[in-house]
Scaffold this active site. Structure first.
Site, PDB file in Angstrom:
ATOM      1  N   CYS A 222      38.260  36.914  45.272  1.00 38.19           N
ATOM      2  CA  CYS A 222      37.821  35.930  44.268  1.00 38.19           C
ATOM      3  C   CYS A 222      38.760  35.999  43.073  1.00 38.19           C
ATOM      4  O   CYS A 222      38.335  35.976  41.914  1.00 38.19           O
ATOM      5  CB  CYS A 222      36.377  36.172  43.848  1.00 38.19           C
ATOM      6  SG  CYS A 222      35.195  36.067  45.201  1.00 38.19           S
ATOM      7  N   CYS A 337      31.440  38.992  34.998  1.00 38.72           N
ATOM      8  CA  CYS A 337      31.369  38.741  33.556  1.00 38.72           C
ATOM      9  C   CYS A 337      29.978  38.210  33.214  1.00 38.72           C
ATOM     10  O   CYS A 337      29.823  37.164  32.590  1.00 38.72           O
ATOM     11  CB  CYS A 337      32.463  37.791  33.100  1.00 38.72           C
ATOM     12  SG  CYS A 337      32.554  36.233  34.005  1.00 38.72           S
TER      13      CYS A 337
END
Length: 397
Positions: A222, A337
């Site tokens: 990713c 995140c």
């Protein structure tokens, strides 16, 4: 027609954001095309981000004067919000009201009087915490349950410095919180030739956690454009960066070439198994982005309470793919995140229950820690993005 003032531009861009655009993207796109002085560009940016970071509070301040705000044209609602923002920031009426009345005349002349009257009647109001912070009430409750204190929440509404990672020696730049990280004080257009790349230090730390050695093969899953792959390649690692989005990878190839780095890109849906393994695997999974609400303030209004659980299902599938790609004795770094239990500790806890061959590995974190236990949550303070990291070691059989 091109907007003639920072206020006109801010209004135009906020209308696009309301339609679903990303604030950072439309701002960068617009400012790149306008031959304005940096002061005007900075003020337009200040207005756009300020309105989005304080949206709940602005509507709360306007509420006593607008019995049916939803009936107003969108351009007038944003005109009022922007005028309320300038009032909140202390701008005097004589410098604040007239420009917004003129904007109202440009869009809906018959409502200019309303804008004038409302902006002159604004008064302070005591707001509940979620309104004052302009953050979803469900998210604040979740944070209270996970972290206890909400001392970090206000920082998500503060401007952040532009952090860059340096890929050659630099002089005169203020240092960031990590080696190779710096604060860029000038316009964005000036740094590409200097071997610098915009990157939040919290993102950089995810790559550093892998502790890749020269010559080691590393899988960056990713990876998007490859920001973390760039750092790993600069350490001498042989990096293969996987992602589903070929456009982001194409942009990454150009950046890698500019920085003089070698990164191999492979396009694949990572819910399917990889055809290779490595001793070092990094998965920076897609997430709700709740640690990045400073840089992407519009995101807070688009997240539903069920979003963390829904995203966790995808993350678990990606984590299974990543785990299967780790060689015996190797390391898997999982990072998001996001500041949620479902995407952080909860995800890793459930994974370890099903995979006894992996054990969590402790590490020292030089960034401000919000919570440490099964992995580490980094606090979104001093311009940092909020992150969660876990480092997992696969046993040797």
């Amino acid at each position: 027609m091109k907007p003639k003032t920072p206020r006109a531009l801010a209004l135009r861009l906020l209308l696009k954001v309301e339609e679903g655009a990303k604030a950072q993207f439309v701002l960068d796109q617009a400012l790149d095309r306008l031959p304005w002085p940096e002061r005007d560009k900075a003020y337009a940016t200040h207005l756009v981000y300020g309105a989005l970071r304080r949206l709940y509070l602005l509507d709360f301040l306007l509420e006593p004067h607008l019995p049916r705000p939803e009936r107003l044209p969108k351009a007038i609602r944003w005109t009022l919000r922007l005028g309320a923002l300038e009032w909140l920031l202390g701008k005097e009426d004589h410098a604040r009201v007239h420009p917004w009345v003129e904007e109202a005349k440009a869009h809906h002349p018959k409502l200019a009087g309303l804008v004038n009257a409302v902006l002159r009647r604004l008064r302070p109001r005591e707001a509940p915490p979620w309104v004052r912070l302009s953050l979803p009430e469900w998210l604040l409750r979740a944070w209270q349950g996970l972290f206890g204190d909400l001392f970090f929440a206000e920082a998500l509404n503060e401007p952040a410095p532009l952090f860059v990672t340096a890929y050659r020696e630099v002089e005169g730049l203020p240092p960031g919180p990590l080696p190779d990280s710096y604060v860029w004080p000038g316009p964005k257009a000036d740094f590409p030739a200097l071997g610098l790349q915009p990157q939040n230090p919290a993102s950089l730390f995810a790559a550093k956690l892998l502790e890749a050695l020269p010559g080691e093969r590393v899988l960056d899953l990713c990876g998007g454009a490859g920001l973390k792959a760039f750092y790993l390649a600069s350490r001498g690692a042989e990096v293969v960066s996987y992602d589903l989005n070929p456009r982001r990878q194409a942009a990454g190839r150009k950046t890698a070439e500019r920085l003089g780095l070698e990164v191999a890109y492979r396009t694949q849906d990572l819910r399917a198994p990889l055809g290779e393994k490595a001793l070092k695997v990094l998965l920076d999974a897609p997430c709700t982005g709740t640690g990045t609400l400073r840089a992407h303030p519009e995101l807070r209004y688009r997240l539903a309470p069920e979003a963390p659980k829904e995203m966790a299902r995808l993350q678990r599938a990606l984590l299974e793919t990543a785990a299967a790609a780790v060689e015996e004795g190797g390391v898997l770094v999982y990072a998001v995140c996001a500041l949620t239990e479902e995407e952080g500790e909860g995800m890793v806890r459930a994974f370890l229950e099903d995979h006894p061959e992996f054990t969590p590995e402790p590490f020292s974190c030089p960034l401000p820690v919000l919570r440490a236990g099964l992995g580490v949550y980094v606090a979104p303070l001093e311009g940092l993005d909020g992150f969660y990291y876990a480092r997992l070691r696969r046993a040797k059989l």
